[in-house]
Write a protein that holds these residues in place. Structure first.
Motif, PDB file in Angstrom:
ATOM      1  N   TYR A 194      -5.115   1.744 -11.143  1.00  0.00           N
ATOM      2  CA  TYR A 194      -4.902   1.844  -9.703  1.00  0.00           C
ATOM      3  C   TYR A 194      -4.361   0.512  -9.203  1.00  0.00           C
ATOM      4  O   TYR A 194      -4.858  -0.545  -9.590  1.00  0.00           O
ATOM      5  CB  TYR A 194      -6.206   2.119  -8.932  1.00  0.00           C
ATOM      6  CG  TYR A 194      -7.101   3.205  -9.477  1.00  0.00           C
ATOM      7  CD1 TYR A 194      -7.116   4.474  -8.901  1.00  0.00           C
ATOM      8  CD2 TYR A 194      -7.970   2.940 -10.541  1.00  0.00           C
ATOM      9  CE1 TYR A 194      -7.978   5.465  -9.371  1.00  0.00           C
ATOM     10  CE2 TYR A 194      -8.824   3.915 -11.016  1.00  0.00           C
ATOM     11  CZ  TYR A 194      -8.825   5.182 -10.433  1.00  0.00           C
ATOM     12  OH  TYR A 194      -9.673   6.149 -10.899  1.00  0.00           O
ATOM     13  N   LEU A 195      -3.379   0.589  -8.321  1.00  0.00           N
ATOM     14  CA  LEU A 195      -2.831  -0.636  -7.721  1.00  0.00           C
ATOM     15  C   LEU A 195      -2.650  -0.416  -6.224  1.00  0.00           C
ATOM     16  O   LEU A 195      -1.958   0.522  -5.799  1.00  0.00           O
ATOM     17  CB  LEU A 195      -1.486  -0.994  -8.349  1.00  0.00           C
ATOM     18  CG  LEU A 195      -0.758  -2.208  -7.757  1.00  0.00           C
ATOM     19  CD1 LEU A 195      -1.541  -3.496  -8.021  1.00  0.00           C
ATOM     20  CD2 LEU A 195       0.662  -2.327  -8.309  1.00  0.00           C
ATOM     21  N   GLY A 196      -3.278  -1.263  -5.422  1.00  0.00           N
ATOM     22  CA  GLY A 196      -3.143  -1.210  -3.964  1.00  0.00           C
ATOM     23  C   GLY A 196      -2.594  -2.523  -3.441  1.00  0.00           C
ATOM     24  O   GLY A 196      -3.196  -3.581  -3.661  1.00  0.00           O
ATOM     25  N   LEU A 197      -1.439  -2.467  -2.776  1.00  0.00           N
ATOM     26  CA  LEU A 197      -0.783  -3.671  -2.281  1.00  0.00           C
ATOM     27  C   LEU A 197      -0.500  -3.556  -0.789  1.00  0.00           C
ATOM     28  O   LEU A 197       0.010  -2.534  -0.333  1.00  0.00           O
ATOM     29  CB  LEU A 197       0.554  -3.898  -3.001  1.00  0.00           C
ATOM     30  CG  LEU A 197       0.557  -4.035  -4.518  1.00  0.00           C
ATOM     31  CD1 LEU A 197       1.986  -4.182  -5.018  1.00  0.00           C
ATOM     32  CD2 LEU A 197      -0.298  -5.221  -4.955  1.00  0.00           C
ATOM     33  N   ASP A 198      -0.799  -4.604  -0.068  1.00  0.00           N
ATOM     34  CA  ASP A 198      -0.323  -4.730   1.308  1.00  0.00           C
ATOM     35  C   ASP A 198       0.720  -5.834   1.402  1.00  0.00           C
ATOM     36  O   ASP A 198       1.288  -6.067   2.461  1.00  0.00           O
ATOM     37  CB  ASP A 198      -1.487  -5.024   2.258  1.00  0.00           C
ATOM     38  CG  ASP A 198      -1.063  -5.002   3.719  1.00  0.00           C
ATOM     39  OD1 ASP A 198      -0.493  -3.974   4.159  1.00  0.00           O
ATOM     40  OD2 ASP A 198      -1.264  -6.012   4.421  1.00  0.00           O
ATOM     41  N   VAL A 199       0.953  -6.510   0.296  1.00  0.00           N
ATOM     42  CA  VAL A 199       1.909  -7.619   0.240  1.00  0.00           C
ATOM     43  C   VAL A 199       2.700  -7.504  -1.058  1.00  0.00           C
ATOM     44  O   VAL A 199       2.257  -6.873  -2.021  1.00  0.00           O
ATOM     45  CB  VAL A 199       1.192  -8.990   0.306  1.00  0.00           C
ATOM     46  CG1 VAL A 199       0.619  -9.255   1.685  1.00  0.00           C
ATOM     47  CG2 VAL A 199       0.072  -9.064  -0.743  1.00  0.00           C
ATOM     48  N   TYR A 200       3.869  -8.141  -1.071  1.00  0.00           N
ATOM     49  CA  TYR A 200       4.757  -8.065  -2.234  1.00  0.00           C
ATOM     50  C   TYR A 200       5.544  -9.362  -2.289  1.00  0.00           C
ATOM     51  O   TYR A 200       5.956  -9.890  -1.252  1.00  0.00           O
ATOM     52  CB  TYR A 200       5.679  -6.848  -2.078  1.00  0.00           C
ATOM     53  CG  TYR A 200       6.811  -6.765  -3.068  1.00  0.00           C
ATOM     54  CD1 TYR A 200       6.568  -6.666  -4.431  1.00  0.00           C
ATOM     55  CD2 TYR A 200       8.139  -6.758  -2.632  1.00  0.00           C
ATOM     56  CE1 TYR A 200       7.616  -6.581  -5.332  1.00  0.00           C
ATOM     57  CE2 TYR A 200       9.191  -6.661  -3.524  1.00  0.00           C
ATOM     58  CZ  TYR A 200       8.924  -6.582  -4.888  1.00  0.00           C
ATOM     59  OH  TYR A 200       9.954  -6.501  -5.777  1.00  0.00           O
TER      60      TYR A 200
END
Length: 331
Positions: A254-260
């Motif tokens: 699982y991967l959750g990102l709010d930034v990149y």
């Protein structure tokens, strides 16, 4: 005091205009980001107010100095986007908003964890289509899971409190153990032990030379197979290509990102009618176990009000030649 805003959105105008009733500054809002070419628009302004994705190199700072700007007011906590050494050499002071609402980011972190786990985003779309099958929607209890937090500042500690409410075991690491950690129930440990024991790893640290790509091939290898990785802090904490490899080999489930790390060309804009040219980002979107939001963790009315008030107070202190308690200096 005359203040020019770069990268200003409608919500910036709403909250800053409301907060400015107390201060009475002359404010101009520009949708354009700060660049060397747009910096000339700061002529006649004392202060330039910028956001997290404005890249403020020596060139932009020199042009701002040429226009008479003496203060850069960051309306964000992060400051890795500004050349502090160049600012100091030009005599430009830099201030920021070190804390606005740790709850906003902490709660968004939990939202990413819950959504990825219980697949509510996928369930919503299935039900909209009349599909009530539960196949593919299996989750797990957060209760008794081990969550590792890298970074135990205000946001990290707030996240820990919420996780303890779910009945999680919480591990934590930072350069120094905060005094509140033990009373919250955080087990302070080393990064290697945190990676090895955590079912979920969540990042809450600033971007510095020491934390750049803290998530890399080596650190991923040390994590449990099937780990959930969450980042609501700074994009470049993660080596994106290494994470993609981790997803492909099912080491990361699982991967959750709010930034990149390359978000400056993407986030905060409507690109729905354009072809996105970032192949790495598009590869991330191709995974059904990846959830990405566009740097919205901070985006609550509480946080925006605090950001506006603290930013304008920073400017007021500068105007009155008072101590700038939120000043950033080149170390």
């Amino acid at each position: 005091m005359r203040v020019i805003f770069f990268s200003a959105k409608a919500y910036d105008q709403q909250f800053f205009n409301a907060a400015n009733e107390k201060f009475g500054f002359t404010i101009k809002f520009l949708e354009a980001p700060l660049t060397k070419s747009t910096a000339v628009l700061a002529k006649g302004y004392n202060v330039a107010c910028v956001f997290v994705n404005d890249l403020i190199s020596a060139d932009e700072l020199q042009e701002l100095a040429n226009q008479g700007v003496g203060l850069i007011a960051l309306r964000c906590a992060g400051y890795n986007n500004i050349d502090l050494k160049a600012a100091q050499e030009l005599g430009i002071k830099v201030v920021r908003v070190p804390a606005y609402s740790p709850y906003s980011v902490a709660e968004h972190t939990i939202a990413l964890i819950l959504t990825l786990n219980r697949k509510t985003h996928r369930a919503y779309n299935l039900v909209k289509e009349g599909n009530f099958s539960l196949n593919g929607l299996l989750g797990f209890d957060l209760h008794n899971k081990t969550v590792g937090l890298i970074g135990l500042g205000k946001i990290g500690l707030c996240t820990a409190r919420i996780l303890k409410g779910f009945g999680c075991r919480v591990l934590g690491y930072d350069i120094a153990e905060p005094k509140e950690a033990a009373s919250i129930g955080i087990e302070f440990t080393t990064p290697d032990d945190l990676y090895a024991q955590s079912d979920i790893v969540s990042l809450h640290c600033p971007l510095t030379p020491g934390t750049y790509h803290i998530i890399n091939p080596d650190s991923i290898k040390k994590m449990k197979k099937g780990v959930m990785l969450i980042n609501t802090s700074r994009g470049a904490l993660i080596d994106t290509k290494a994470v993609i490899e981790g997803l492909k080999h099912e080491h990361i489930s699982y991967l959750g990102l709010d930034v990149y790390e390359e978000e400056s060309d993407l986030f905060f804009e409507d690109l729905s009618n354009k072809v996105i040219q970032d192949d790495v980002f598009m590869r991330l979107l191709s995974f059904n176990n990846v959830l990405i939001t566009g740097h919205q963790a901070f985006f609550t009315s509480n946080a925006l009000q605090n950001i506006a008030e603290i930013t304008l107070q920073n400017i007021e202190d500068y105007k009155n030649k008072l101590e700038l308690k939120n000043e950033i200096v080149c170390s």
